[in-house]
Design an enzyme around this catalytic site. Structure first.
Site, PDB file in Angstrom:
ATOM      1  N   GLU A 125       0.899   6.723  -6.793  1.00 41.96           N
ATOM      2  CA  GLU A 125      -0.198   7.698  -6.887  1.00 41.96           C
ATOM      3  C   GLU A 125       0.348   9.125  -6.924  1.00 41.96           C
ATOM      4  O   GLU A 125      -0.120   9.960  -7.697  1.00 41.96           O
ATOM      5  CB  GLU A 125      -1.126   7.498  -5.697  1.00 41.96           C
ATOM      6  N   LYS A 173       0.838  -1.211   0.000  1.00 40.41           N
ATOM      7  CA  LYS A 173       0.000   0.000   0.000  1.00 40.41           C
ATOM      8  C   LYS A 173       0.867   1.254   0.000  1.00 40.41           C
ATOM      9  O   LYS A 173       0.524   2.272  -0.629  1.00 40.41           O
ATOM     10  CB  LYS A 173      -0.926  -0.013   1.228  1.00 40.41           C
TER      11      LYS A 173
END
Length: 304
Positions: free
Chosen positions: A180, A173
């Site tokens: 991102e 993550k």
């Protein structure tokens, strides 16, 4: 399946709603009693404390912690560990640093408690679209909680999976969020360049919409960019101030420790730092240096 949900922010509350819709029994707790009452009205079983929450769940218990990373998560897991019994499991769905996850897994394991780290993505859209979950933990524990993951995911067989042992879920993550940063920065720079090319009078939401179909750079982030620009084409009222959750920093630190080059993610993180400075000292020094060696004029700050 029965599960406790601790932390009813937007994601925790919407995850609870998704679980309820799938027919699971969810016992909830949050310090904000009005949020607990709201979800109780939607079918959850409310609790006024962690003690009450633990008492309302049948053994072996499963409790999902969805609170801010760092000290809030540390305090919550520590308190829960003192209330749970051997065979119970804590699932951490927040953005914890994977180093902390490894420590917590070892500490809880020594007391006979299970631990699963779930890197969770989906934000405010998760209720409708489902959540992407990167799961770390023992295979047997992950499999035991399969009904929960299948209910939260976009589809039972899509958007989630065990990626490795404890720590792997939060590590993946972390990398997800680092990527991102880079993708968001690339879109932002491209749209800024088009914004500056005023001679063409480009309709930026239209361009984003065109790119959404058939283009190699189509994505959900681009869809969100189209939505944001359609609602506010000039982005009026939005300050050029970009915070970070910390995971971008952790990604860059990890890359340095592994001698792994990630220039795009590193520069994207640095651009966020720069966005928070109204008058960067480095830029002032550049102007001063040009004045010193070449006599170039210096633009003075207003009122000084």
């Amino acid at each position: 399946m029965e599960i406790g949900m601790v932390g009813l922010g937007k994601m925790g509350a919407n995850m609870t709603r998704r679980l309820l819709k799938a027919g699971h029994r969810v016992i909830v707790f949050d310090p904000r009693r009005e949020v607990v009452r709201e979800l109780a009205g939607e079918g959850a079983l409310g609790s006024s404390s962690l003690v009450e929450l633990v008492h309302k769940i049948r053994a072996p218990r499963s409790i999902w912690v969805m609170v801010p990373s760092g000290q809030p998560t540390e305090d919550t897991i520590r308190e829960l560990s003192g209330l749970l019994e051997q065979g119970d499991t804590i699932l951490d769905g927040g953005n914890s640093n994977y180093h902390e996850t490894l420590r917590r897994a070892a500490e809880l394991g020594s007391r006979g408690l299970g631990f699963v780290d779930v890197g969770t993505s989906g934000g405010v859209w998760g209720l409708a679209e489902g959540y992407s979950m990167m799961v770390g933990g023992e295979e047997q524990l992950v499999e035991r909680h399969r009904p929960i993951f299948e209910a939260l995911a976009p589809a039972p067989d899509q958007g989630w999976g065990r990626v490795g042992p404890n720590g792997a879920g939060h590590f993946v993550k972390m990398i997800h969020n680092g990527i991102e940063y880079g993708v968001m920065r690339a879109y932002a720079e491209g749209f800024e360049l088009m914004h500056h090319k005023s001679v063409f009078g480009l309709n930026l939401p239209q361009v984003a919409g065109i790119w959404q179909h058939g283009s190699v750079i189509r994505s959900w982030l681009l869809e969100l960019a189209e939505r944001a620009l359609s609602l506010n084409p000039s982005l009026e009222g939005i300050a050029a101030y970009v915070p970070d959750s910390g995971e971008g920093k952790w990604t860059v630190v990890e890359a340095i420790e592994l001698s792994c080059s990630i220039p795009v993610i590193s520069m994207a993180l640095e651009s966020r730092f720069r966005s928070r400075e109204e008058a960067p000292f480095a830029d002032k020094l550049l102007a001063a240096l040009r004045n010193q060696f070449g006599g170039h004029a210096v633009t003075r700050e207003r009122g000084k």
